[in-house]
Design a protein around this motif. Structure first.
Motif, PDB file in Angstrom:
ATOM      1  N   LYS A  43      49.701  32.534  35.199  1.00 39.71           N
ATOM      2  CA  LYS A  43      48.601  31.981  34.507  1.00 39.71           C
ATOM      3  C   LYS A  43      48.377  32.292  32.933  1.00 39.71           C
ATOM      4  CE  LYS A  43      43.760  31.050  35.368  1.00 39.71           C
ATOM      5  NZ  LYS A  43      42.848  31.892  34.388  1.00 39.71           N
ATOM      6  N   PHE A  44      48.543  33.899  32.888  1.00 36.83           N
ATOM      7  CA  PHE A  44      48.264  34.322  31.449  1.00 36.83           C
ATOM      8  C   PHE A  44      49.407  33.838  30.635  1.00 36.83           C
ATOM      9  CE2 PHE A  44      49.225  38.049  28.703  1.00 36.83           C
ATOM     10  CZ  PHE A  44      48.005  38.168  28.146  1.00 36.83           C
ATOM     11  N   VAL A  45      50.776  33.841  31.355  1.00 31.32           N
ATOM     12  CA  VAL A  45      51.973  33.641  30.198  1.00 31.32           C
ATOM     13  C   VAL A  45      51.807  31.977  29.599  1.00 31.32           C
ATOM     14  CG1 VAL A  45      54.168  32.744  30.294  1.00 31.32           C
ATOM     15  CG2 VAL A  45      53.758  35.062  31.229  1.00 31.32           C
ATOM     16  N   ASP A  46      51.078  31.230  30.824  1.00 28.78           N
ATOM     17  CA  ASP A  46      50.651  29.800  30.165  1.00 28.78           C
ATOM     18  C   ASP A  46      49.731  29.679  29.340  1.00 28.78           C
ATOM     19  OD1 ASP A  46      52.501  28.801  31.774  1.00 28.78           O
ATOM     20  OD2 ASP A  46      51.224  28.278  33.504  1.00 28.78           O
ATOM     21  N   GLU A  47      48.628  30.865  29.618  1.00 27.87           N
ATOM     22  CA  GLU A  47      47.617  30.668  28.526  1.00 27.87           C
ATOM     23  C   GLU A  47      47.577  30.974  27.153  1.00 27.87           C
ATOM     24  OE1 GLU A  47      44.384  32.901  30.430  1.00 27.87           O
ATOM     25  OE2 GLU A  47      44.011  31.383  31.731  1.00 27.87           O
ATOM     26  N   VAL A  48      48.881  32.168  27.043  1.00 26.64           N
ATOM     27  CA  VAL A  48      49.060  32.659  25.626  1.00 26.64           C
ATOM     28  C   VAL A  48      50.249  31.829  25.123  1.00 26.64           C
ATOM     29  CG1 VAL A  48      47.929  34.895  26.127  1.00 26.64           C
ATOM     30  CG2 VAL A  48      50.318  34.502  26.770  1.00 26.64           C
ATOM     31  N   GLY A  49      50.863  31.078  25.968  1.00 20.97           N
ATOM     32  CA  GLY A  49      52.000  30.393  25.336  1.00 20.97           C
ATOM     33  C   GLY A  49      53.315  31.172  25.133  1.00 20.97           C
ATOM     34  N   TYR A  50      53.534  32.361  25.856  1.00 19.72           N
ATOM     35  CA  TYR A  50      54.740  33.199  25.863  1.00 19.72           C
ATOM     36  C   TYR A  50      55.958  32.519  25.939  1.00 19.72           C
ATOM     37  CZ  TYR A  50      57.802  36.871  26.928  1.00 19.72           C
ATOM     38  OH  TYR A  50      59.013  37.769  26.892  1.00 19.72           O
ATOM     39  N   LYS A  51      56.761  32.842  24.845  1.00 20.67           N
ATOM     40  CA  LYS A  51      58.091  32.530  25.043  1.00 20.67           C
ATOM     41  C   LYS A  51      58.976  33.828  24.738  1.00 20.67           C
ATOM     42  CE  LYS A  51      57.973  27.734  24.012  1.00 20.67           C
ATOM     43  NZ  LYS A  51      56.354  27.776  24.658  1.00 20.67           N
ATOM     44  N   PRO A  52      59.860  33.723  26.009  1.00 16.33           N
ATOM     45  CA  PRO A  52      60.901  35.086  25.962  1.00 16.33           C
ATOM     46  C   PRO A  52      61.826  35.151  24.810  1.00 16.33           C
ATOM     47  CG  PRO A  52      61.607  33.250  27.569  1.00 16.33           C
ATOM     48  CD  PRO A  52      60.265  32.879  26.997  1.00 16.33           C
ATOM     49  N   ASN A  53      62.213  36.193  24.580  1.00 19.12           N
ATOM     50  CA  ASN A  53      62.974  36.402  23.241  1.00 19.12           C
ATOM     51  C   ASN A  53      64.493  36.222  23.862  1.00 19.12           C
ATOM     52  OD1 ASN A  53      64.737  37.501  21.356  1.00 19.12           O
ATOM     53  ND2 ASN A  53      63.428  38.991  20.660  1.00 19.12           N
ATOM     54  N   PRO A  54      65.116  35.358  23.051  1.00 19.06           N
ATOM     55  CA  PRO A  54      66.287  34.942  23.723  1.00 19.06           C
ATOM     56  C   PRO A  54      67.378  35.817  23.474  1.00 19.06           C
ATOM     57  CG  PRO A  54      65.953  33.538  21.894  1.00 19.06           C
ATOM     58  CD  PRO A  54      64.693  34.103  22.242  1.00 19.06           C
ATOM     59  N   LEU A  55      67.448  36.561  22.296  1.00 17.39           N
ATOM     60  CA  LEU A  55      68.053  37.800  22.042  1.00 17.39           C
ATOM     61  C   LEU A  55      68.041  38.909  23.068  1.00 17.39           C
ATOM     62  CD1 LEU A  55      70.574  38.630  20.244  1.00 17.39           C
ATOM     63  CD2 LEU A  55      68.900  39.808  18.713  1.00 17.39           C
ATOM     64  N   ALA A  56      66.840  39.201  23.288  1.00 15.85           N
ATOM     65  CA  ALA A  56      66.633  40.266  24.444  1.00 15.85           C
ATOM     66  C   ALA A  56      66.854  39.986  25.728  1.00 15.85           C
ATOM     67  CB  ALA A  56      64.923  40.560  24.420  1.00 15.85           C
ATOM     68  N   LYS A  57      66.787  38.478  26.150  1.00 16.71           N
ATOM     69  CA  LYS A  57      67.422  38.015  27.423  1.00 16.71           C
ATOM     70  C   LYS A  57      68.650  38.144  27.447  1.00 16.71           C
ATOM     71  CE  LYS A  57      66.793  34.268  30.507  1.00 16.71           C
ATOM     72  NZ  LYS A  57      66.506  32.760  30.785  1.00 16.71           N
ATOM     73  N   SER A  58      69.244  37.924  26.408  1.00 16.62           N
ATOM     74  CA  SER A  58      70.797  37.834  26.307  1.00 16.62           C
ATOM     75  C   SER A  58      71.280  39.178  26.555  1.00 16.62           C
ATOM     76  CB  SER A  58      71.514  37.263  25.181  1.00 16.62           C
ATOM     77  OG  SER A  58      71.435  38.164  24.121  1.00 16.62           O
ATOM     78  N   LEU A  59      70.667  40.166  26.059  1.00 14.61           N
ATOM     79  CA  LEU A  59      71.178  41.675  26.154  1.00 14.61           C
ATOM     80  C   LEU A  59      70.919  42.110  27.746  1.00 14.61           C
ATOM     81  CD1 LEU A  59      69.402  43.177  22.807  1.00 14.61           C
ATOM     82  CD2 LEU A  59      71.957  42.808  23.306  1.00 14.61           C
ATOM     83  N   ARG A  60      69.887  41.436  28.367  1.00 16.12           N
ATOM     84  CA  ARG A  60      69.551  42.111  29.717  1.00 16.12           C
ATOM     85  C   ARG A  60      70.620  41.256  30.602  1.00 16.12           C
ATOM     86  NH1 ARG A  60      64.291  40.684  28.495  1.00 16.12           N
ATOM     87  NH2 ARG A  60      64.454  38.644  29.592  1.00 16.12           N
ATOM     88  N   THR A  61      70.801  39.853  30.389  1.00 12.24           N
ATOM     89  CA  THR A  61      71.730  39.099  31.202  1.00 12.24           C
ATOM     90  C   THR A  61      73.121  39.132  30.990  1.00 12.24           C
ATOM     91  OG1 THR A  61      71.596  37.232  30.000  1.00 12.24           O
ATOM     92  CG2 THR A  61      69.669  37.518  31.734  1.00 12.24           C
ATOM     93  N   GLY A  62      73.590  39.690  29.522  1.00 13.95           N
ATOM     94  CA  GLY A  62      74.712  39.211  29.152  1.00 13.95           C
ATOM     95  C   GLY A  62      75.251  38.121  28.919  1.00 13.95           C
ATOM     96  N   LYS A  63      74.410  37.152  28.992  1.00 13.76           N
ATOM     97  CA  LYS A  63      74.753  35.645  28.439  1.00 13.76           C
ATOM     98  C   LYS A  63      73.465  35.067  27.429  1.00 13.76           C
ATOM     99  CE  LYS A  63      76.335  32.252  31.092  1.00 13.76           C
ATOM    100  NZ  LYS A  63      77.478  31.741  30.892  1.00 13.76           N
ATOM    101  N   SER A  64      73.950  34.548  26.516  1.00 13.21           N
ATOM    102  CA  SER A  64      72.877  33.796  25.487  1.00 13.21           C
ATOM    103  C   SER A  64      73.167  32.329  25.781  1.00 13.21           C
ATOM    104  CB  SER A  64      73.305  34.134  24.296  1.00 13.21           C
ATOM    105  OG  SER A  64      74.626  33.498  23.958  1.00 13.21           O
ATOM    106  N   ASN A  65      74.079  31.678  26.414  1.00 11.70           N
ATOM    107  CA  ASN A  65      74.218  30.363  26.772  1.00 11.70           C
ATOM    108  C   ASN A  65      74.531  29.737  25.546  1.00 11.70           C
ATOM    109  OD1 ASN A  65      72.252  31.015  29.369  1.00 11.70           O
ATOM    110  ND2 ASN A  65      73.982  29.661  29.566  1.00 11.70           N
ATOM    111  N   THR A  66      74.944  30.173  24.467  1.00  9.97           N
ATOM    112  CA  THR A  66      75.158  29.684  23.304  1.00  9.97           C
ATOM    113  C   THR A  66      76.642  29.855  22.716  1.00  9.97           C
ATOM    114  OG1 THR A  66      74.722  31.657  21.935  1.00  9.97           O
ATOM    115  CG2 THR A  66      72.937  30.130  21.996  1.00  9.97           C
ATOM    116  N   ILE A  67      77.351  28.816  22.109  1.00 10.92           N
ATOM    117  CA  ILE A  67      78.853  28.855  21.609  1.00 10.92           C
ATOM    118  C   ILE A  67      78.826  28.605  20.199  1.00 10.92           C
ATOM    119  CG2 ILE A  67      80.934  27.490  21.845  1.00 10.92           C
ATOM    120  CD1 ILE A  67      79.779  26.660  24.502  1.00 10.92           C
ATOM    121  N   GLY A  68      79.816  29.532  19.565  1.00 17.17           N
ATOM    122  CA  GLY A  68      79.802  29.546  18.177  1.00 17.17           C
ATOM    123  C   GLY A  68      80.952  28.622  17.826  1.00 17.17           C
ATOM    124  N   LEU A  69      80.670  27.691  17.084  1.00 13.97           N
ATOM    125  CA  LEU A  69      81.652  26.625  16.317  1.00 13.97           C
ATOM    126  C   LEU A  69      81.953  26.640  15.096  1.00 13.97           C
ATOM    127  CD1 LEU A  69      83.372  24.094  17.060  1.00 13.97           C
ATOM    128  CD2 LEU A  69      81.463  22.447  16.948  1.00 13.97           C
TER     129      LEU A  69
END
Length: 338
Positions: A43-69
């Motif tokens: 509920k709080f996340v929805d109210e404040v419109g929180y968006k996770p930091n993709p770079l921080a997430k990639s450091l945690r998960t080891g995946k960024s789901n991006t490909i460099g072309l």
């Protein structure tokens, strides 16, 4: 306004950062976090419109789901078409593409590889310039999936997809010879990469079999098309005995047609013309230009299939693939004697 972090959310709701992280990553049930806490966080996340930091997430998960072309020039129709098809297929498989132009420049390519590494891309698709062997070998040794296309690096063991360049130019030059042309020039960029050397060899081989003389003009690549067109025009003016010209890339071909038009040369009456890399400009020119068409869809499909296979399996032990695809010679009025 300061962007909220997981720590801010945890502090505001008086729960641990770990609890917030598990909830945001869809692991609340697995970690047996109470429904009331989950609902409060969401509920709080929805109210404040929180968006996770993709770079921080990639450091945690080891995946960024991006490909460099990385391609030579994203504005070139050949590379633009391939990039678009790769992007569509990647997106359907949960990956986003970051693409850029290397301008076939070694130093710029190194900087771009470094940028992609900083962004933690999951894999690389590269049309490599010369001198980049060590950088790509470093990526491969680090376990990063790397697929090369359009050309390869002989001393780097990684997947690559390209066309049969030698046969393509051999076959097109043979077509000109069969049409009765004997003084056939080959105009191309000065380049020592595998694809360009193979194209030049195909041209030489076809002429050699017929005992005809070679006329080769190599031009330094330049962002300014006028600096490509001018040396082509000078070469054609100097070699007025030519009866056919073969352009080694679509970029050279487009500049070559500009030079031919400016010089008032009639195609094919004065000069027959063939170019590598068929595209709309060649079909719309009067007369339409005979051109070698690369299998754009097959190249893009092979590139992304090979890369996705690498991304979806622990495939470091799998040997590298070399896929060589065939081209089509689209014969039009620019190379016919009748």
């Amino acid at each position: 306004m300061k962007k909220l972090s997981i720590a801010d959310i945890a502090k505001h709701l008086h729960v641990s950062k770990t609890t917030v992280s598990f909830i945001l990553n869809g692991r609340a049930q697995e970690k047996r976090i109470g429904r009331e806490v989950v609902e409060r966080v969401q509920k709080f996340v929805d109210e404040v419109g929180y968006k996770p930091n993709p770079l921080a997430k990639s450091l945690r998960t080891g995946k960024s789901n991006t490909i460099g072309l990385m391609v030579e020039d994203i504005s070139n129709p050949f590379f633009a078409s391939i990039a678009r098809l790769i992007e569509d297929r990647a997106y359907k498989n949960g990956y986003k593409i970051i693409y850029c132009s290397t301008d076939n420049d070694t130093a710029k390519t190194r900087d771009l590889i470094s940028m992609f590494r900083d962004r933690h891309v999951d894999g690389y698709i590269i049309a490599p310039p010369e001198g980049i062997e060590d950088d790509i070998s470093s990526l491969v040794k680090a376990g990063m999936p790397v697929v090369l296309f359009d050309r390869h690096l002989p001393n780097v063991s990684t997947d690559f997809i390209e066309i049969d360049n030698l046969f393509s130019t051999y076959n097109a030059t043979r077509h000109l010879i069969q049409q009765g042309y004997k003084k056939i020039a080959y105009i191309t960029f000065a380049n020592n990469q595998t694809h360009m050397l193979a194209r030049l060899e195909g041209y030489h081989r076809a002429l050699g079999e017929s005992g005809y003389e070679s006329f080769v003009k190599e031009i330094d690549f330049n962002q300014n098309d006028d600096l490509i067109t001018a040396p082509i025009a000078a070469f054609l003016k100097k070699n007025k005995n030519l009866d056919a010209v073969f352009f080694g890339t679509n970029h050279v071909g487009a500049c070559g047609l500009k030079a031919i038009t400016e010089l008032g040369i009639k195609v094919p009456t004065d000069l027959a013309v063939i170019s590598f890399d068929d595209y709309d400009v060649f079909k719309l020119f009067s007369p339409p230009i005979t051109a070698i068409a690369q299998p754009i869809e097959a190249i893009a499909d092979s590139v992304i299939t090979v890369l996705l296979n690498r991304l979806n399996t622990s495939s470091q032990h799998i040997s590298s693939q070399s896929i060589i695809l065939k081209t089509d010679l689209n014969i039009r009025r620019s190379s016919k004697t009748e």
